[in-house]
Design an enzyme around this catalytic site. Structure first.
Site, PDB file in Angstrom:
ATOM      1  N   GLU A 130       0.832  -1.202   0.000  1.00 31.63           N
ATOM      2  CA  GLU A 130       0.000   0.000   0.000  1.00 31.63           C
ATOM      3  C   GLU A 130       0.870   1.258   0.000  1.00 31.63           C
ATOM      4  O   GLU A 130       1.780   1.399   0.806  1.00 31.63           O
ATOM      5  CB  GLU A 130      -0.933   0.011   1.202  1.00 31.63           C
ATOM      6  CG  GLU A 130      -1.925  -1.142   1.230  1.00 31.63           C
ATOM      7  CD  GLU A 130      -2.873  -1.157   0.044  1.00 31.63           C
ATOM      8  OE1 GLU A 130      -3.009  -0.105  -0.627  1.00 31.63           O
ATOM      9  OE2 GLU A 130      -3.474  -2.212  -0.206  1.00 31.63           O
ATOM     10  N   ARG A 146     -17.919  -1.099   5.380  1.00 27.61           N
ATOM     11  CA  ARG A 146     -18.972  -1.765   4.610  1.00 27.61           C
ATOM     12  C   ARG A 146     -19.661  -2.831   5.449  1.00 27.61           C
ATOM     13  O   ARG A 146     -20.862  -3.099   5.297  1.00 27.61           O
ATOM     14  CB  ARG A 146     -18.368  -2.390   3.346  1.00 27.61           C
ATOM     15  CG  ARG A 146     -19.355  -3.138   2.465  1.00 27.61           C
ATOM     16  CD  ARG A 146     -18.661  -3.729   1.242  1.00 27.61           C
ATOM     17  NE  ARG A 146     -17.568  -4.629   1.605  1.00 27.61           N
ATOM     18  CZ  ARG A 146     -17.722  -5.918   1.912  1.00 27.61           C
ATOM     19  NH1 ARG A 146     -18.945  -6.464   1.918  1.00 27.61           N
ATOM     20  NH2 ARG A 146     -16.688  -6.660   2.220  1.00 27.61           N
ATOM     21  N   CYS A 168      -8.103  -2.474   7.932  1.00 27.12           N
ATOM     22  CA  CYS A 168      -6.753  -2.460   7.361  1.00 27.12           C
ATOM     23  C   CYS A 168      -6.257  -1.029   7.161  1.00 27.12           C
ATOM     24  O   CYS A 168      -5.152  -0.674   7.577  1.00 27.12           O
ATOM     25  CB  CYS A 168      -6.723  -3.219   6.040  1.00 27.12           C
ATOM     26  SG  CYS A 168      -6.770  -5.017   6.209  1.00 27.12           S
ATOM     27  N   HIS A 175      -1.131  -5.778   1.790  1.00 24.98           N
ATOM     28  CA  HIS A 175      -2.285  -6.669   1.698  1.00 24.98           C
ATOM     29  C   HIS A 175      -1.902  -7.998   1.055  1.00 24.98           C
ATOM     30  O   HIS A 175      -1.080  -8.029   0.139  1.00 24.98           O
ATOM     31  CB  HIS A 175      -3.402  -6.017   0.870  1.00 24.98           C
ATOM     32  CG  HIS A 175      -4.392  -5.257   1.683  1.00 24.98           C
ATOM     33  ND1 HIS A 175      -4.637  -3.905   1.519  1.00 24.98           N
ATOM     34  CD2 HIS A 175      -5.218  -5.667   2.694  1.00 24.98           C
ATOM     35  CE1 HIS A 175      -5.581  -3.532   2.375  1.00 24.98           C
ATOM     36  NE2 HIS A 175      -5.938  -4.573   3.095  1.00 24.98           N
TER      37      HIS A 175
END
Length: 218
Positions: free
Chosen positions: A84, A94, A147, A171
């Site tokens: 990242e 979500r 995350c 990730h």
């Protein structure tokens, strides 16, 4: 750094979303059990919970006193290990976390910068993993779930309290056991661990990143 050995704190997450395993913790455990040359690794499992995950990370950093911090997380559906580049100051869940919390449009750190760039040599890390035979790519979004919450929390901690320590977020894909029907990409944790070892060696020894194209258009 301590002598010629780089002290690394490597974190992964507990399972979430009804899963029985989390490949980020599986990979972190494997790397800690067999670290690469020149690196000592302390592995710590973080809860998949807003707030408490960063608190646990802070405790782990205080105890391990690392030179380098790399946090791993699961990104189901991605085909390779993704480093990242940026963490955003927003929680927008979500699904609920493991404590049932589901923050929407909340800052990770009130009054903090909108975003932080990783202090890892992100492109060099991607290249090292590819050279090790592990599918890898640079990512420009860590999402807005736990995350990214940890990625931003780590970056804020390093920038405001531990400027001599570098770190970032990576990730990993689903493990094959999570995709038994083979309808989505998956990588064995053992393969992910090979990539993470290459990443750690590169991050420990590289201060200037590669100047190569890793941008995306969407």
């Amino acid at each position: 750094m301590s002598g010629s050995t780089t002290r690394v704190l490597l974190t992964g997450f507990e399972p979430f979303g009804g899963e029985a395993v989390n490949p980020s913790w599986q990979a972190a455990s494997l790397v800690a059990a067999e670290p690469p040359d020149g690196v000592s690794v302390t592995a710590v499992q973080l809860p998949c919970v807003f707030g408490e995950s960063v608190a646990a990370l802070r405790r782990a950093v205080a105890e391990a006193r690392p030179d380098l911090v790399v946090c791993l997380g699961q990104a189901g559906g991605r085909p390779g290990v993704t480093v990242e580049r940026v963490a955003l100051n927003v929680d927008d869940a979500r699904i609920p976390d493991n404590a049932g919390a589901q923050p929407i449009d909340e800052p990770v750190v009130a009054g903090g910068p909108a975003a932080y760039f990783s202090s890892l040599p992100v492109k060099a890390c991607v290249a090292a993993m590819r050279d090790a035979g592990v599918p890898a790519a640079l990512s420009h979004t860590a999402g807005t779930f736990v995350c990214n919450h940890v990625a931003y929390g780590l970056a804020h901690l390093l920038a405001t309290e531990l400027p001599g320590v570098r770190g970032g977020f990576v990730h990993v894909p689903w493990a094959p056991v999570q995709v038994p029907d083979g309808t989505a990409p998956a990588l064995p944790p053992e393969v992910v661990a090979v990539g993470v070892r290459a990443l750690l060696q590169t991050a420990a020894s590289t201060s200037t990143d590669l100047r190569v194209t890793e941008g995306t258009t969407h």
